[in-house]
Design an enzyme around this catalytic site. Structure first.
Site, mmCIF file in Angstrom:
data_model
loop_
_atom_site.group_PDB
_atom_site.id
_atom_site.type_symbol
_atom_site.label_atom_id
_atom_site.label_comp_id
_atom_site.label_asym_id
_atom_site.label_seq_id
_atom_site.Cartn_x
_atom_site.Cartn_y
_atom_site.Cartn_z
ATOM 1 N N LYS A 140 -2.575 6.499 1.452
ATOM 2 C CA LYS A 140 -2.407 6.946 2.832
ATOM 3 C C LYS A 140 -1.439 8.128 2.839
ATOM 4 O O LYS A 140 -0.247 7.995 3.150
ATOM 5 C CB LYS A 140 -1.903 5.781 3.690
ATOM 6 C CG LYS A 140 -2.389 5.846 5.122
ATOM 7 C CD LYS A 140 -2.325 4.509 5.799
ATOM 8 C CE LYS A 140 -2.431 4.648 7.302
ATOM 9 N NZ LYS A 140 -3.684 5.220 7.809
ATOM 10 N N GLU B 168 -16.363 6.097 3.979
ATOM 11 C CA GLU B 168 -15.684 5.565 5.161
ATOM 12 C C GLU B 168 -15.644 6.660 6.213
ATOM 13 O O GLU B 168 -16.242 7.715 6.046
ATOM 14 C CB GLU B 168 -14.293 5.060 4.799
ATOM 15 C CG GLU B 168 -13.342 6.107 4.242
ATOM 16 C CD GLU B 168 -11.931 5.569 4.033
ATOM 17 O OE1 GLU B 168 -11.483 4.698 4.804
ATOM 18 O OE2 GLU B 168 -11.259 6.044 3.114
ATOM 19 N N ARG C 178 0.837 -1.199 0.000
ATOM 20 C CA ARG C 178 0.000 0.000 0.000
ATOM 21 C C ARG C 178 0.877 1.257 0.000
ATOM 22 O O ARG C 178 0.539 2.270 -0.617
ATOM 23 C CB ARG C 178 -0.948 -0.025 1.208
ATOM 24 C CG ARG C 178 -2.043 1.008 1.141
ATOM 25 C CD ARG C 178 -3.137 0.745 2.159
ATOM 26 N NE ARG C 178 -2.674 0.861 3.529
ATOM 27 C CZ ARG C 178 -3.420 0.572 4.603
ATOM 28 N NH1 ARG C 178 -4.653 0.130 4.458
ATOM 29 N NH2 ARG C 178 -2.936 0.724 5.819
#
Ligand SMILES: Cc1ncc(COP(=O)(O)O)c(C=O)c1O
Length: 341
Positions: free
Chosen positions: A184, A220, A82
């Site tokens: 992220k 989210e 990620r």
């Protein structure tokens, strides 16, 4: 190895410096060999890319002690992957995935005295991150970067049981279509700070973000993905290109299908449907699953049938199975548990 004299069960979620951290620098097109250091401070130029244009990405994961007394981490290869995806999106050089996992192992091993004992509920939180370190004044990517991994012991997420929380439908957006919601990057969190502070000021625990384009679909929260359970025990989780691909959510989907024999749907979830679900939870590394008892949409209260006292029954099964796998009480799928020492 002697553990540090820390009151594990009363630790909060705050920064406690540990003995060692990992540093590697990128310059002239290559990462150096990296090293462990005792120095917790970062010294960079006043004009460093990260300070001007927020070129920074990070990961979050945990090391903990299993029932048998091993120190392990959970699927660090997925955090490594990620972070590569995050780096590409912000025009940063990828830190090699095998070196990422090796750096995490070195940091955990060097700070083993800070890994809380089995049963304490506490963990060693691990924070890998990377930032543009050389001076940048025109808007462009930096040429030099620093990758670091530090760790800090954190307390149990739930003190005295997992109580359902109340969240609000948020009027701010977290991520734009074709933006950076799926990576992220620090910038996603900077712009969520006002939204979370105002949610707290109004008495809510968290924000439910909707899709920015139509404001009809559930995305989210600021730090966790959603899972829902239908009244006929189907697990439903929002599918969207603008949410962070949670490693916990991906693991829970596998657990639901392969361990619990549940049907799982990854699909768009409309805000209008939330009133029809039986259970709702937030999933992420920190809590694994945090149950949601109530969603408030501009004064309209949507009360999940699972109530405000405890986790819903399917959510609880998912939680118990995944934490059982993590703690070594239930056999893990191949490659999920990374033993460090
Ligand atoms: C925005 C966001 N969504 C979801 C998650 C949960 O992801 P994970 O399960 O990989 O911790 C996090 C935490 O990392 C997050 O910051």
């Amino acid at each position: 190895m002697d553990k540090k004299n820390i009151d594990w069960s009363n630790l909060g979620f705050g920064y406690v410096p540990t003995d060692k951290r990992y540093v590697s620098n990128y310059k002239d097109g290559a990462w150096d060999e990296g090293m462990m250091t005792s120095d917790a401070n970062v010294v960079i130029n006043e004009c460093a890319g990260v300070l001007q244009y927020a070129q920074t990405i990070f990961e979050g994961m945990k090391a903990y002690t299993t029932e048998e007394g091993h120190i392990v981490t959970f699927r660090p290869d997925l955090n490594a992957k990620r972070m590569v995806d995050s780096a590409k999106r912000l025009e940063m050089p990828a830190f090699p995935e095998d070196r990422f996992v090796d750096a995490v192992k070195q940091v955990v091993e060097a700070n083993a005295a800070y890994v809380p004992p089995y049963g304490s509920g506490a963990t060693l939180y691990i924070r890998p991150y990377m930032f543009g370190s050389n001076p940048v004044i025109g808007v462009k990517p930096a040429d030099e970067y620093q990758f670091r991994v530090f760790s800090t012991p954190v307390g149990p997420y739930f003190k005295g049981g997992a109580k359902p929380i109340t969240i609000r439908v948020c009027d701010f957006d977290r991520a734009a279509p074709h933006g950076t919601g799926h990576i992220k990057a620090g910038l996603n969190y900077a712009m969520s700070l006002h939204a979370i502070m105002s949610a707290h000021a109004e008495g809510y625990d968290e924000n439910m973000y909707l899709d920015a384009a139509t404001r009809t679909k559930v995305e989210e929260t600021g730090g966790a993905n959603f899972i829902f359970v239908t009244k006929d025990n189907k697990v439903v989780t929002p599918k969207s290109d603008t949410i962070l691909p949670s490693i916990t959510r991906r693991s829970l989907i596998y657990v639901a299908k392969e361990y619990l024999g549940l049907e799982v749907e990854e699909r768009e979830v409309y805000l209008d449907e939330v009133k029809d679900f039986a259970e709702c939870g937030l999933c992420g590394t920190a809590a694994v699953i945090s149950p949601v008892g109530k969603v408030v949409d501009h004064g309209r209260e949507i009360c999940l049938p699972s109530g405000m006292e405890e986790m819903g029954p399917i959510t609880k099964k998912l939680y118990d199975t995944l934490t059982g796998i993590q703690m070594g009480q239930i056999e893990a799928p191949e490659g999920w548990i990374c033993e460090i020492c």
